[in-house]
Write an enzyme that holds these catalytic residues in place. Structure first.
Site, PDB file in Angstrom:
ATOM      1  N   SER A 126      41.762 -50.898  51.026  1.00  0.00           N
ATOM      2  CA  SER A 126      42.388 -49.832  50.537  1.00  0.00           C
ATOM      3  C   SER A 126      42.314 -49.157  49.092  1.00  0.00           C
ATOM      4  O   SER A 126      42.529 -48.156  48.909  1.00  0.00           O
ATOM      5  CB  SER A 126      44.149 -50.459  50.548  1.00  0.00           C
ATOM      6  N   HIS A 147      39.629 -46.527  57.087  1.00  0.00           N
ATOM      7  CA  HIS A 147      40.704 -47.118  56.531  1.00  0.00           C
ATOM      8  C   HIS A 147      41.851 -46.819  57.404  1.00  0.00           C
ATOM      9  O   HIS A 147      42.333 -45.758  57.705  1.00  0.00           O
ATOM     10  CB  HIS A 147      41.090 -46.392  55.068  1.00  0.00           C
ATOM     11  N   GLU A 159      41.434 -42.844  57.428  1.00  0.00           N
ATOM     12  CA  GLU A 159      40.739 -42.112  56.625  1.00  0.00           C
ATOM     13  C   GLU A 159      39.116 -42.730  56.733  1.00  0.00           C
ATOM     14  O   GLU A 159      38.834 -43.824  56.500  1.00  0.00           O
ATOM     15  CB  GLU A 159      41.029 -42.505  55.059  1.00  0.00           C
ATOM     16  N   ASN A 197      46.958 -42.745  49.538  1.00  0.00           N
ATOM     17  CA  ASN A 197      47.471 -43.520  48.205  1.00  0.00           C
ATOM     18  C   ASN A 197      47.300 -42.964  47.134  1.00  0.00           C
ATOM     19  O   ASN A 197      47.780 -43.202  45.939  1.00  0.00           O
ATOM     20  CB  ASN A 197      46.652 -44.995  48.179  1.00  0.00           C
TER      21      ASN A 197
END
Ligand SMILES: NC(=O)c1ccc[n+]([C@@H]2O[C@H](COP(=O)([O-])OP(=O)(O)OC[C@H]3O[C@@H](n4cnc5c(N)ncnc54)[C@H](O)[C@@H]3O)[C@@H](O)[C@H]2O)c1
Length: 396
Positions: A126, A147, A159, A197
């Protein structure tokens, strides 16, 4: 060897994410070798998967034949307890072990030595730089990020992350494979936080700053974002659910990896919660208090106050302030060439459930208004956090 429906997959790390990813791959028809360094953990994860599949059969979501087929394809082989030299040749490895660069780097080194050079090596990290995971390998061009979001069987978004060395044909193949697994892939660089994120940081940060300035309490700010802003959850109830420690760690990691860019500077209210062990639902208290069964107690938003703030001056409008910053983040990511506008919007809607993507908000609100709002925030709170992305300035 291109990635196809026939590709044999290995999932390294059979924790929360690894077992979910193994389920998705096996459900798509792949043979999946499950590996975990803790003795017996891969076998135990397969047992857990068996129980999950039984529940899905009971609910009528799978037939018992499908369930049996999925389980049969998840293999506890000679490498199951972590010795990757024992892994048979596979076409794709997805690594989902602890979030530690040294551990991942060692795993990729072994796989690089042991597996054929055409084997695609993917990490589910991450927050780590995937270029650093691929550093010093003989074949860094076959290293990418895949991801997944938690829980992998339910979350559509993946992702697909490229390093400066990832081979374009592998990225294309990986995107096609994710589509064949029923996922929606988006492509981005290995920039800190990738898309979701990174762009999501102000969703938490703006409300935390408003709380710290005592503009309103947590319940009132949550009410504003949820009921007046159209977000699925407010930032405080959401971080209590995620875990304050987990959310803080992500923000802190992005801040450090961007050389402490003031846009991502952690806020004291959250740091203090983490230090006090008030991690959210899992500890019984975070921003809110939770009863035994996990329901929040005594959450009473001041709805009048929320309605007064939303649509008022930008400095104290939790919704407009958050959206202006989400737009600024989204367009800046695109300006730097990390992802396309379409992928940023898709990622935010699927990865975080936002009602709109940053570029959709931009089209609706207009660059002139967003720039004006950011300039007013920058004047009120100088220091760089609210600096306007050149991508927005160019539009006014
Ligand atoms: N939990 C999430 O919401 C989430 C979401 C997306 C990505 N991720 C990423 O996925 C990865 C795994 O996260 P998780 O939440 O599943 O962690 P977890 O702690 O549940 O599982 C990690 C597993 O890796 C195993 N492991 C540790 N070292 C190993 C090694 N050398 N070889 C093989 N196995 C090893 C551990 O025994 C453990 O079972 C991390 O990189 C994390 O950043 C997590």
């Amino acid at each position: 060897m291109p990635l196809t429906d026939e590709t044999v997959v290995a999932v390294v790390g059979a924790g929360a994410m690894g077992v979910g990813i193994a389920q998705v791959a096996a459900q798509a028809g792949h043979e999946v070798h499950l590996v975990d360094a803790a003795e017996g953990a891969a076998a135990a994860a397969r047992e857990k998967l068996a129980a999950t599949l039984t529940r899905l059969v009971d609910k009528g979501k799978l037939t018992s034949d499908e369930s049996a087929g999925i389980l049969e394809r998840v293999i506890i082989g000679p490498a199951a307890d972590g010795d990757l030299r024992e892994l048979p040749p596979v076409g794709l490895v997805i690594e989902a072990v602890v979030e530690k660069l040294a551990v991942k780097h060692e795993i990729f080194g072994t796989l690089d030595d042991e597996q054929d050079e055409s084997t695609v090596l993917a990490t589910n990290t991450s927050s780590l730089d995937i270029g650093a995971i691929a550093a010093d390998l003989a074949h860094p061009e076959r290293v990418i990020g895949l991801h997944f979001f938690n829980p992998p069987p339910l979350m559509k978004l993946v992702e697909v992350v490229r390093t400066t060395q990832s081979a374009p044909e592998i990225l294309r193949d990986a995107q096609a494979l994710m589509e064949s697994w029923g996922k929606t892939p988006v492509l981005c660089t290995s920039t800190p936080g990738f898309i979701v994120n990174r762009v999501a940081r102000p969703f938490y940060g703006e409300s935390q700053r408003l709380l710290e300035a005592e503009v309103a309490d947590a319940a009132t700010l949550d009410f504003a974002l949820r009921e007046l802003g159209g977000f699925r959850m407010g930032p405080f109830e959401l971080t209590d659910l995620i875990g304050q420690d987990v959310n803080f760690a992500v923000g802190n990691s992005v801040w450090h990896q961007t050389d402490r860019d003031p846009r991502y500077e952690p806020v004291a209210v959250q740091r203090e919660l983490v230090e006090a062990g008030r991690l959210g639902r899992k500890t019984g208290h975070g921003y809110f208090e939770y009863a035994e069964g996990g329901q929040p107690v005594g959450v009473t938003p001041d709805e009048g106050r929320a309605r007064e703030l939303v649509g008022g001056p930008i400095e104290t409008d939790p919704v407009a302030r958050t959206i202006a910053m989400l737009v600024n983040e989204g367009v800046d990511l695109v300006r730097r060439g990390e992802a396309t506008a379409e992928d940023v919007d898709t990622a935010m809607k699927l990865g975080t459930n936002y009602p709109k993507g940053p570029h959709e908000w931009l089209a609706e609100i207009g660059a002139a208004t967003i720039v004006e709002q950011l300039r007013a925030l920058d004047a009120a709170f100088p220091g760089g956090r609210y600096r306007v992305s050149p991508a927005l300035e160019e539009q006014v």
